[in-house]
Design a protein around this motif. Structure first.
Motif, mmCIF file in Angstrom:
data_model
loop_
_atom_site.group_PDB
_atom_site.id
_atom_site.type_symbol
_atom_site.label_atom_id
_atom_site.label_comp_id
_atom_site.label_asym_id
_atom_site.label_seq_id
_atom_site.Cartn_x
_atom_site.Cartn_y
_atom_site.Cartn_z
ATOM 1 N N SER A 69 -23.496 -33.282 29.100
ATOM 2 C CA SER A 69 -24.073 -32.514 30.381
ATOM 3 C C SER A 69 -23.758 -33.565 31.439
ATOM 4 N N ARG A 70 -24.070 -33.147 32.803
ATOM 5 C CA ARG A 70 -23.838 -33.873 33.853
ATOM 6 C C ARG A 70 -24.734 -35.370 33.607
ATOM 7 N N LEU A 71 -25.973 -35.107 32.931
ATOM 8 C CA LEU A 71 -26.629 -36.428 32.764
ATOM 9 C C LEU A 71 -26.014 -37.282 31.771
ATOM 10 N N GLY A 72 -25.232 -36.980 30.787
ATOM 11 C CA GLY A 72 -24.449 -37.846 29.994
ATOM 12 C C GLY A 72 -23.342 -38.578 31.075
ATOM 13 N N ARG A 73 -22.696 -37.729 31.837
ATOM 14 C CA ARG A 73 -22.085 -38.614 32.866
ATOM 15 C C ARG A 73 -22.492 -39.654 33.826
ATOM 16 N N VAL A 74 -23.722 -39.168 34.190
ATOM 17 C CA VAL A 74 -24.701 -40.145 34.984
ATOM 18 C C VAL A 74 -24.958 -41.421 34.325
ATOM 19 N N ILE A 75 -25.293 -41.106 32.659
ATOM 20 C CA ILE A 75 -25.692 -42.165 31.868
ATOM 21 C C ILE A 75 -24.424 -43.285 31.810
ATOM 22 N N VAL A 76 -23.480 -42.603 31.531
ATOM 23 C CA VAL A 76 -22.007 -43.400 31.352
ATOM 24 C C VAL A 76 -21.918 -44.254 32.734
ATOM 25 N N ALA A 77 -22.064 -43.672 33.991
ATOM 26 C CA ALA A 77 -21.814 -44.176 35.260
ATOM 27 C C ALA A 77 -22.895 -45.455 35.206
ATOM 28 N N ILE A 78 -24.003 -45.277 34.746
ATOM 29 C CA ILE A 78 -25.117 -46.173 34.802
ATOM 30 C C ILE A 78 -24.439 -47.424 34.059
ATOM 31 N N ARG A 79 -23.930 -47.216 33.058
ATOM 32 C CA ARG A 79 -23.374 -48.103 32.035
ATOM 33 C C ARG A 79 -22.098 -49.022 32.891
ATOM 34 N N ASP A 80 -21.478 -48.230 33.349
ATOM 35 C CA ASP A 80 -20.145 -48.956 33.861
ATOM 36 C C ASP A 80 -20.314 -49.406 35.237
ATOM 37 N N ALA A 81 -21.190 -48.865 36.120
ATOM 38 C CA ALA A 81 -21.370 -49.080 37.367
ATOM 39 C C ALA A 81 -22.767 -48.864 38.036
ATOM 40 N N GLU A 82 -23.581 -49.650 37.781
ATOM 41 C CA GLU A 82 -25.071 -49.308 37.847
ATOM 42 C C GLU A 82 -25.199 -49.351 39.451
ATOM 43 N N SER A 83 -24.781 -50.048 40.359
ATOM 44 C CA SER A 83 -25.214 -50.089 41.792
ATOM 45 C C SER A 83 -24.246 -48.886 42.248
ATOM 46 N N ARG A 84 -23.387 -48.560 41.811
ATOM 47 C CA ARG A 84 -22.510 -47.210 42.540
ATOM 48 C C ARG A 84 -23.413 -46.212 42.177
ATOM 49 N N THR A 85 -23.935 -46.119 41.001
ATOM 50 C CA THR A 85 -24.822 -44.846 40.564
ATOM 51 C C THR A 85 -25.875 -44.981 41.451
ATOM 52 N N ARG A 86 -26.370 -46.009 41.773
ATOM 53 C CA ARG A 86 -27.710 -46.262 42.431
ATOM 54 C C ARG A 86 -27.440 -45.516 43.951
ATOM 55 N N PHE A 87 -26.289 -46.098 44.520
ATOM 56 C CA PHE A 87 -25.980 -45.858 45.608
ATOM 57 C C PHE A 87 -25.403 -44.511 45.969
ATOM 58 N N SER A 88 -24.950 -43.714 44.848
ATOM 59 C CA SER A 88 -24.682 -42.326 45.075
ATOM 60 C C SER A 88 -25.921 -41.402 44.957
ATOM 61 N N GLY A 89 -27.157 -42.102 45.002
ATOM 62 C CA GLY A 89 -28.265 -41.282 44.941
ATOM 63 C C GLY A 89 -29.052 -41.017 43.902
ATOM 64 N N TYR A 90 -28.833 -41.773 42.640
ATOM 65 C CA TYR A 90 -29.507 -41.508 41.488
ATOM 66 C C TYR A 90 -30.601 -42.648 41.114
ATOM 67 N N GLN A 91 -31.596 -42.149 40.889
ATOM 68 C CA GLN A 91 -32.612 -42.927 40.524
ATOM 69 C C GLN A 91 -32.519 -43.582 38.899
ATOM 70 N N VAL A 92 -31.836 -44.654 39.025
ATOM 71 C CA VAL A 92 -31.284 -45.152 37.773
ATOM 72 C C VAL A 92 -32.143 -45.429 36.909
ATOM 73 N N GLU A 93 -33.595 -45.795 37.326
ATOM 74 C CA GLU A 93 -34.643 -46.184 36.285
ATOM 75 C C GLU A 93 -35.173 -44.996 35.436
ATOM 76 N N HIS A 94 -35.236 -43.985 36.370
ATOM 77 C CA HIS A 94 -35.632 -42.627 35.799
ATOM 78 C C HIS A 94 -34.680 -42.249 34.618
ATOM 79 N N PHE A 95 -33.443 -42.394 34.759
ATOM 80 C CA PHE A 95 -32.473 -41.897 33.681
ATOM 81 C C PHE A 95 -32.592 -42.812 32.605
ATOM 82 N N LYS A 96 -32.720 -44.173 32.967
ATOM 83 C CA LYS A 96 -32.723 -45.142 31.551
ATOM 84 C C LYS A 96 -34.116 -44.893 30.828
ATOM 85 N N LEU A 97 -35.184 -44.660 31.522
ATOM 86 C CA LEU A 97 -36.270 -44.488 30.997
ATOM 87 C C LEU A 97 -36.459 -43.187 30.089
ATOM 88 N N TRP A 98 -35.670 -42.206 30.617
ATOM 89 C CA TRP A 98 -35.784 -40.891 30.130
ATOM 90 C C TRP A 98 -35.056 -41.111 28.480
#
Lengths: 379, 288
Positions: free
Chosen positions: A230-259
């Protein structure tokens, strides 16, 4: 159909599910349908052994989800497995009823032995199967929620997170060792009689548990596949590879990791719950940090960030372990260590990577980029 | 939010509490959340107000009473020697670093210092890093899809599917950053310059009001630099664009207004010609 969409472009997953389907048919047939004297007969010992591997495979799947896809290396994932196992163990203890050594209809033997006169509050409800099953997912999930919330909110990452997960499982190990904790101390929970009214030792029950394990692994695989495609899976990979890019793209990284961490803990809990009635015991040893590290080796050997790789790794390493420990019991840990070092050095994508190497050779860059990597470029 | 509007429809307990006694001046969590769904208030002109901001790291003043105003739709270049505080300024605006003093407002009403990084990003401030940072293992298309402004909660990501309008938007941005042919390629396999563009494309997918672009032409060939200049100039107007750059030739080619930072505060501001003839600037920067 959803399943078809999930398994599209997933050759490994198709194979895994086909093998599991085959096991679902062949194992009960060879175990119950063939007479004991035939060479084709599958002994209950082997059925249980396979069932155990299936539980380990589900556990490996849960770790791969957070480590392979999100880069969170949990070195304490065995804790969630053990907690799920304890919840199942508590249900099985309550099912013993007055058939224990002391014949107390209410209290498990070890409590009578400790001169306790009533059931601790946290044991209530575990006589009901549905309640115990709910706890199998809720207890690991809740622990993961609290632990993950604290850790991710403080932006603890990398090796520091690995160390505190290790500390978590070690703390639980020490707690469960204490008799006062009310979980049977050193001996844990054992001497189970029946599950849902069926005797635990009976061959038919073993087959039933085996089938439940196969189904749990299949559903677990499809669920993980749903997440990672899912898109969620791509966000998760994005967090793995470039956490700050993902954060500055508007994702609340902590929520995704926690979930994801909570989901993974719940899957581990289910694996533990299926494991306990098959091996017939749960004790604090399951919390041992060593177990969690072994689990990491399974996933690394199989191949990170490929769900079927985790399953392949769990099966192959555990089969090797069974084989090795019967021949050279002392050498197993050395073999395990060597395996980890060799895989890290020579097979960064694991066994699955080895199998797919011919295909990758044409595009070497793509093969490398499947791994988590730091975004460090000298520009 | 004014008192009267709260009293008209007391929606939640929190709002009623706010209305009855202005505790929200004391407790941060009681402050009304910024209303990003309403257009940013730019009636006075500027879309970004940075006022009196100071940041120090272990006694070193990275920003020293920095004040800066960016107008809506403006293209602003920020130059300055190493350590002048350019990147720190971006960190403050995007919520990565909290300043010791000062205020940062987005439009007239939204206090950026009270927000987290992801809220600022969703609210319309996009940031390109100094090193091109794209999601290497995903395709170019997926990179853009991921950055697209939409509901970015966990559950909605799990169930998300693209609609036609969103597909069109991705195609449009792919065309703009000249990566249509590479859409299905892994982003890690792109050239350095293409990664820079992809990252700019990702910012555009967020529908930002402000683009913060840190060294967009570092490591680019002459032709790529030219095209980037074209791209950034075309974006100004619809978005406010703030460019931090070392390459003076590039700055000269796109600049309308230039701000020179030095030791954490503004040394000079104005047109390129004015800056180049400013004795203070010549002394600290151009004269070297």
């Amino acid at each position: 159909m959803l399943i078809r969409r999930l398994l599209e472009n997933d050759r490994g997953g198709q194979i895994v599910l086909l093998v599991l389907l085959a096991l679902l048919v062949v194992v009960p047939l060879l175990s119950l349908g063939v007479s004991d004297t035939s060479v084709w007969h599958l002994s209950t010992y082997n059925v249980t052994l396979l069932g155990k591997y299936l539980c380990y495979a589900l556990l490996a799947l849960s770790l791969d989800l957070i480590w392979g896809y999100c880069g969170i290396l949990s070195l304490g994932h065995g804790a969630f497995f053990a907690l799920g196992g304890y919840c199942m163990g508590m249900y099985l203890m309550r099912q013993i009823g007055d058939r224990g050594v002391y014949g107390n209809p209410e209290l498990p033997d070890f409590m009578v032995f400790l001169n306790w006169d009533h059931l601790p509050w946290y044991w209530h409800g575990f006589d009901m199967f549905w309640f115990a099953m709910l706890m199998v997912v809720l207890v690991p999930g809740l622990l993961a929620l609290v632990f993950g919330w604290l850790a991710f909110r403080s932006r603890v990452t990398g090796v520091y997170l690995s160390i505190i997960t290790q500390a978590l499982t070690y703390a639980l190990l020490l707690t469960f060792f204490r008799n006062e904790a009310g979980f049977g101390g050193n001996n844990g929970l054992t001497d189970f009689k029946d599950i849902l009214g069926f005797p635990v030792q009976a061959d038919t029950t073993r087959i039933g548990l085996f089938i439940a394990s196969v189904l749990a692994l299949m559903l677990g695989y499809l669920l993980c596949r749903l997440v990672v495609t899912s898109r969620l899976g791509r966000v998760i990979v994005a967090i793995r590879d470039a956490e700050s890019r993902t954060r500055f793209s508007g994702y609340q990284v902590e929520h995704f990791k926690l979930w994801l961490f909570v989901l993974s803990a719940m899957l581990a809990g289910i694996a533990g719950a299926l494991f306990v009635p098959q091996v017939g015991i749960i004790n604090p040893g399951e919390f041992s940090p060593l177990n969690s590290i072994e689990l990491v080796v399974w996933v690394a050997v199989g191949g990170r960030a490929t769900l079927f790789g985790a399953i392949a790794g769990a099966f192959s390493v555990n089969y090797a372990k069974t084989w090795f420990t019967s021949l050279y019991p002392e050498a197993w840990l050395f073999a395990l260590g060597a395996l980890f070092v060799l895989v890290t050095l020579f097979l960064p994508k694991g066994l699955v990577g080895l199998a797919g190497q011919r295909k990758w050779r044409r595009t070497p860059k793509a093969a490398l980029s499947g791994l988590p990597q730091q975004q460090e470029y000298a520009s | 939010m004014s008192m009267s509007s709260v009293l008209e429809k007391p929606a939640s307990l929190l709002e009623r509490a706010r209305a009855s006694y202005p505790r929200d001046r004391v407790f941060e969590f009681m402050q009304p959340r910024p209303a990003f769904d309403q257009p940013v208030d730019t009636r006075k002109g500027p879309i970004l107000y940075v006022e009196g901001v100071s940041v120090s790291f272990d006694g070193f003043k990275a920003l020293n009473n920095l004040s800066l105003y960016i107008n809506d739709g403006e293209l602003r270049c920020i130059i300055g020697p190493n350590g002048a505080g350019k990147t720190t300024m971006m960190d403050v605006i995007t919520g990565k670093t909290r300043p010791d003093q000062g205020q940062v407002y987005f439009g007239q009403t939204i206090n950026l210092l009270a927000l987290q990084e992801h809220e600022i990003a969703r609210g319309g401030i996009g940031r390109k890093f100094q090193k091109p940072t794209v999601l290497e293992t995903l395709s170019v298309y997926d990179n853009l899809e991921l950055a697209m402004a939409s509901n970015k909660g966990v559950w909605s990501c799990l169930l998300h599917t693209l609609n036609g309008e969103q597909r069109d938007r991705i195609a449009e941005v792919l065309h703009l950053i000249r990566l249509t042919a590479q859409a299905r390629q892994q982003a890690g396999a792109l050239s350095h310059g293409q990664k820079q563009w992809l990252e700019i494309g990702m910012l555009l997918m967020q529908n930002p009001r402000i683009l913060l672009v840190d060294e967009p032409v570092a490591g680019m060939t002459g032709e790529e630099t030219e095209r980037t200049a074209e791209l950034l100039t075309s974006l100004a107007g619809r978005h406010a664009v703030i460019v931090v750059e070392h390459d003076m030739a590039f700055v000269r080619s796109i600049a309308r207004t230039v701000t020179v930072l030095h030791q954490g505060s503004v040394l000079a501001e104005g047109s390129m010609d004015k800056i180049q003839n400013d004795p203070k600037v010549i002394e600290v920067y151009l004269g070297e």
